[in-house]
Enzyme design. Structure first.
Site, PDB file in Angstrom:
ATOM      1  N   LYS A   1       0.801  -1.209   0.000  1.00 18.69           N
ATOM      2  CA  LYS A   1       0.000   0.000   0.000  1.00 18.69           C
ATOM      3  C   LYS A   1       0.845   1.274   0.000  1.00 18.69           C
ATOM      4  O   LYS A   1       0.329   2.364  -0.194  1.00 18.69           O
ATOM      5  CB  LYS A   1      -0.956  -0.019   1.189  1.00 18.69           C
TER       6      LYS A   1
ATOM      7  N   SER B   1     -10.847  -2.828   2.096  1.00 17.32           N
ATOM      8  CA  SER B   1     -10.280  -3.997   2.771  1.00 17.32           C
ATOM      9  C   SER B   1     -11.367  -4.768   3.519  1.00 17.32           C
ATOM     10  O   SER B   1     -12.243  -4.163   4.141  1.00 17.32           O
ATOM     11  CB  SER B   1      -9.249  -3.546   3.796  1.00 17.32           C
TER      12      SER B   1
ATOM     13  N   CYS C   1     -13.858  -6.574   2.451  1.00 15.40           N
ATOM     14  CA  CYS C   1     -15.226  -6.455   1.943  1.00 15.40           C
ATOM     15  C   CYS C   1     -15.502  -7.446   0.815  1.00 15.40           C
ATOM     16  O   CYS C   1     -16.396  -7.224  -0.010  1.00 15.40           O
ATOM     17  CB  CYS C   1     -15.512  -5.032   1.465  1.00 15.40           C
ATOM     18  N   GLY C   2     -14.713  -8.510   0.737  1.00 14.89           N
ATOM     19  CA  GLY C   2     -15.023  -9.569  -0.236  1.00 14.89           C
ATOM     20  C   GLY C   2     -14.191  -9.532  -1.502  1.00 14.89           C
ATOM     21  O   GLY C   2     -14.501 -10.236  -2.464  1.00 14.89           O
TER      22      GLY C   2
ATOM     23  N   THR D   1     -10.892 -10.474  -2.062  1.00 16.07           N
ATOM     24  CA  THR D   1     -10.131 -11.701  -2.302  1.00 16.07           C
ATOM     25  C   THR D   1     -11.074 -12.874  -2.568  1.00 16.07           C
ATOM     26  O   THR D   1     -10.828 -13.684  -3.463  1.00 16.07           O
ATOM     27  CB  THR D   1      -9.204 -12.002  -1.102  1.00 16.07           C
ATOM     28  N   SER D   2     -12.179 -12.952  -1.840  1.00 17.39           N
ATOM     29  CA  SER D   2     -13.059 -14.107  -2.053  1.00 17.39           C
ATOM     30  C   SER D   2     -13.751 -14.029  -3.412  1.00 17.39           C
ATOM     31  O   SER D   2     -14.060 -15.057  -4.017  1.00 17.39           O
ATOM     32  CB  SER D   2     -14.065 -14.249  -0.912  1.00 17.39           C
TER      33      SER D   2
ATOM     34  N   ASP E   1      -5.542  -7.546  -5.269  1.00 18.16           N
ATOM     35  CA  ASP E   1      -5.395  -6.315  -4.484  1.00 18.16           C
ATOM     36  C   ASP E   1      -5.126  -5.037  -5.285  1.00 18.16           C
ATOM     37  O   ASP E   1      -5.812  -4.065  -5.090  1.00 18.16           O
ATOM     38  CB  ASP E   1      -4.302  -6.505  -3.424  1.00 18.16           C
TER      39      ASP E   1
ATOM     40  N   ARG F   1      -3.346 -13.223   8.722  1.00 15.21           N
ATOM     41  CA  ARG F   1      -3.116 -13.246   7.268  1.00 15.21           C
ATOM     42  C   ARG F   1      -2.254 -14.412   6.856  1.00 15.21           C
ATOM     43  O   ARG F   1      -1.570 -15.027   7.671  1.00 15.21           O
ATOM     44  CB  ARG F   1      -2.403 -11.947   6.856  1.00 15.21           C
TER      45      ARG F   1
ATOM     46  N   ARG G   1     -19.424  -1.939   1.876  1.00 16.84           N
ATOM     47  CA  ARG G   1     -20.168  -2.596   2.946  1.00 16.84           C
ATOM     48  C   ARG G   1     -21.336  -1.674   3.252  1.00 16.84           C
ATOM     49  O   ARG G   1     -21.237  -0.773   4.076  1.00 16.84           O
ATOM     50  CB  ARG G   1     -19.226  -2.708   4.142  1.00 16.84           C
TER      51      ARG G   1
HETATM   52  C1  SPV Z   1      -5.812  -4.145   2.716  1.00 11.30           C
HETATM   53  O1  SPV Z   1      -5.988  -3.911   3.932  1.00 11.30           O
HETATM   54  O2  SPV Z   1      -6.419  -3.537   1.821  1.00 11.30           O
HETATM   55  C2  SPV Z   1      -4.864  -5.183   2.303  1.00 11.30           C
HETATM   56  C3  SPV Z   1      -3.877  -5.625   3.252  1.00 11.30           C
HETATM   57  O3  SPV Z   1      -4.877  -5.586   1.183  1.00 11.30           O
HETATM   58  S1  SPV Z   1      -2.749  -4.393   3.585  1.00 11.30           S
HETATM   59  O4  SPV Z   1      -3.060  -3.223   2.808  1.00 11.30           O
HETATM   60  O5  SPV Z   1      -1.458  -4.914   3.209  1.00 11.30           O
HETATM   61  O6  SPV Z   1      -2.850  -4.150   4.989  1.00 11.30           O
HETATM   62 MN    MN Z   2      -6.013  -4.200  -0.070  1.00 11.03          MN
END
Ligand code: SPV
Ligand code: MN
Length: 632
Positions: free
Chosen positions: A232, A274, A276-277, A279-280, A293, A390, A421
């Site tokens: 990030k 973050s 909020c679905g 990755t799934s 991401d 994680r 959300r």
């Molecule tokens: C997020 O929180 O949006 C992530 C994990 O993807 S991190 O940004 O690395 O904390």
């Molecule tokens: Mn993220």
């Protein structure tokens, strides 16, 4: 030899000196020398792309104690972050703003000189007696118009190891690039560590972004979202670069969705805050994953093409169950290189919340020895594992990784989804009337509730523009304008959808959908971009026709879908939608000085459509009241 290289020589082994000298770029040497001067490490390790160097980092992550090799599965290690370091730290993440420059009020900022003095002060001699690891990374596929290069100096072997799982190696790219100053720089120190090798000086945690120098400072933290610079942190710099060059850097998943014949594949990007679905969605079984991401999107011959900036996943491990998350379950329960963080460990096994089996009553977690009933300083019970626990893995271990992951040309986007959300207003899935409507009503108006992924109170409603509110590094209105303009130049615009996995029933507050339902929504979106499903035009967008969803629920989830459920889920809630428009407009009026007028115009029209419909049908309008548009 340039003076920087010369100054560095005494801290480098002959082999490392050779590796660094092979990069013919004094700007690289200058950056490393200056940071070494500031942080004062005893030694510097230059990590090339060689298997030996990567193996050395992996080994040192364990030897140093930052990762534990107590898990019985081959390749699995675990890392713990401090109790006050379990998520991204918004309060201590700030932009360094030069005098005379103004930034949207909603963005956390500090005067550049003051901030630099503070953070550089905290970093002075912070690496005494330690090794500084220098990692070179390529963001995006290599040899591509999308590639950005980055360097991170860190004293954390865990951070350097994680970067190996999450990013494409970039040392050879730096060697090839020669004297080029256009790269992202990150300087990180975990700071003072306790005997468990966990950062303890959380009161002096700082993450400062200096875009004048393309440099990020991160200190007294290990949590990867604060410390893995290319996640990030570099993302914030990339947003700026993208803005000045006319492309987009987004907090988006990338996935391939198959059509009904199982062959046609359309690529979608999806922005979700973050937890909020995101990755799934990216991991839906039977579809393909390119990324979960961060995506870069460029206009290539008037089409929108996208790449995954990363090549691995730093995923949340809460509610990951064998039944619901078959793909990732298999990966995290098989031998292979995985770093778990902030889970519970007992007898060589990792455990997490909501894993679908009973958790042990004691073990080791992010608070040390843990037992049921253990309380923190404030008297709150400590859970077995952190909610924001994680895992870090490379994407290549996933069965359904998309073959185009490393394509230098990226993939062409057929659709973009925005999801927050939102308990009250937006329906589970809808299509925008136009590019502009999608960007404004779904992207820029994205509202969500805070989650455990950031430190602070959970469940607080807030605006999270395009899901990049935490990362936006340009004036907010400029970001809206950039998005509007980007689409206008395309001959073939991706279709924009709004999704909401978190709608609750009026009255009893129950979620109206199961986590599986999102698979039906993505299949519907795929049909829509190919004109193979009809829709109903409502004041907020085009929504699905019951019969299409009924078929999809049967085909995708082998489930019946009742008309009653459909009506509950897709009823247009006029008061909630009007309140939403009011909140969004007020937020932009109060916090953003450069909002394009078009945004207010677009929201005004949505408001008008809602008011007209309300006059005709009342506050809660069944989807069946509106006109159906059946596509050919
Ligand atoms: C997020 O929180 O949006 C992530 C994990 O993807 S991190 O940004 O690395 O904390
Ligand atoms: Mn993220």
């Amino acid at each position: 030899m340039n003076p920087y290289l010369e100054a560095l020589q005494q801290k480098l082994s002959p082999a490392d000196f050779k590796k660094l000298s092979a990069i013919d770029n004094p700007v690289v040497h200058e950056f490393i020398a200056k940071e070494s001067d500031l942080c004062h490490p005893e030694k510097i390790f230059i990590c090339s792309d060689s298997t030996e160097d990567i193996a050395h980092v992996r080994k040192m992550a364990v030897t140093s104690g930052e990762e534990l090799a107590t898990l019985s599965m081959d390749g699995h290690t675990v890392h713990f972050d401090g109790e006050q370091d379990q998520g991204r730290d918004r309060v201590n993440t700030k932009y360094l703003i030069p005098k005379g420059v103004t930034f949207s009020k909603a963005l956390n900022q500090i005067d550049r000189q003051e901030g630099l003095a503070e953070v550089r002060g905290l970093m002075r001699e912070i690496m005494n007696g330690k090794t500084m690891i220098v990692r070179f990374i390529a963001l995006g596929p290599t040899n591509s118009a999308f590639t950005l290069l980055g360097i991170q100096c860190t004293d954390s072997w865990y951070v350097a190891h994680t970067e190996d799982l999450l990013y494409r190696p970039g040392y050879e790219q730096f060697v090839k690039a020669g004297p080029k100053s256009d790269f992202l720089r990150v300087i990180h120190s975990a700071g003072k560590l306790n005997s468990d090798m966990v950062s303890v000086d959380y009161k002096n945690k700082r993450i400062y972004i200096d875009h004048m120098d393309n440099t990020i400072y991160s200190v007294n933290t290990q949590y990867a979202g604060n410390s893995v610079g290319f996640k990030k942190l570099a993302f914030r710099l990339a947003i700026r670069k993208a803005s000045s060059e006319g492309w987009l850097a987004e907090h988006m998943l990338l996935m391939g969705i198959f059509g009904p014949d199982g062959k046609r594949k359309s690529y979608f990007a999806g922005a979700f805050p973050s937890a909020c679905g995101k990755t799934s969605t990216a991991m839906l079984p039977g579809e393909t994953i390119l990324g979960d991401d961060i995506a870069y999107i460029r206009d290539v011959n008037s089409t929108a093409r996208a790449v995954n900036v990363e090549s691995g996943i730093f995923g949340i491990i809460q509610d990951v169950k064998a039944k619901d998350d078959a793909l990732i379950w298999k990966v995290i329960t098989s031998p292979g290189e995985i770093i778990f963080s902030n889970v519970l460990i007992k007898d060589g096994r990792p455990y997490w919340l909501g894993m679908g089996e009973e958790l042990p009553k004691d073990g080791q977690n992010y608070t040390g020895i843990w037992y049921e009933g253990k309380k923190d300083e404030a008297g709150n019970e400590i859970p077995a594992a952190n909610k924001n626990a994680r895992y870090a893995v490379s994407l290549k271990v996933l069965e359904n990784v998309d073959p185009e992951l490393n394509n230098p040309a990226g993939v062409e986007l057929a659709g973009i989804m925005y999801g927050g959300r939102d308990a009250k207003a937006y329906v589970p899935v809808q299509q925008s009337f136009s590019w502009e409507h999608g960007i404004i009503a779904y992207g820029a108006s994205l509202e969500t509730e805070t989650t455990f992924a950031t430190i602070g109170k959970e469940g607080m409603p807030e605006i999270n523009m395009m899901s990049i509110q935490d990362f936006i590094s340009i004036p907010m209105g400029k970001n809206v304008k950039n998005n509007l303009q980007f689409g206008r130049k395309l001959k073939k615009q991706p279709t924009i959808f709004g999704v909401n996995y978190f709608l609750r029933e009026v009255g009893n507050g129950k979620y109206l959908n199961t986590p599986q339902d999102k698979h039906v929504w993505v299949k519907w979106m795929e049909l829509r971009v190919h004109n193979e499903a009809g829709a109903i035009k409502t004041p907020t967008g085009y929504i699905p026709i019951y019969e299409d969803l009924k078929k999809l629920f049967k085909r995708v989830l082998k489930r019946d879908y009742s008309k009653e459920d459909y009506i509950k889920q897709f009823t247009i809630r006029v008061p909630e939608n009007l309140a939403k428009i009011e909140r969004v407009s007020r937020f932009y009026q109060e916090n953003v000085t450069d909002t394009p007028l078009e945004m207010f115009g677009m929201l005004y029209m949505q408001r008008q459509r809602l008011i007209d419909a309300q006059a005709k049908y009342g506050d809660y309008i069944s989807p069946e009241c509106f006109e159906k548009e059946v596509n050919s």
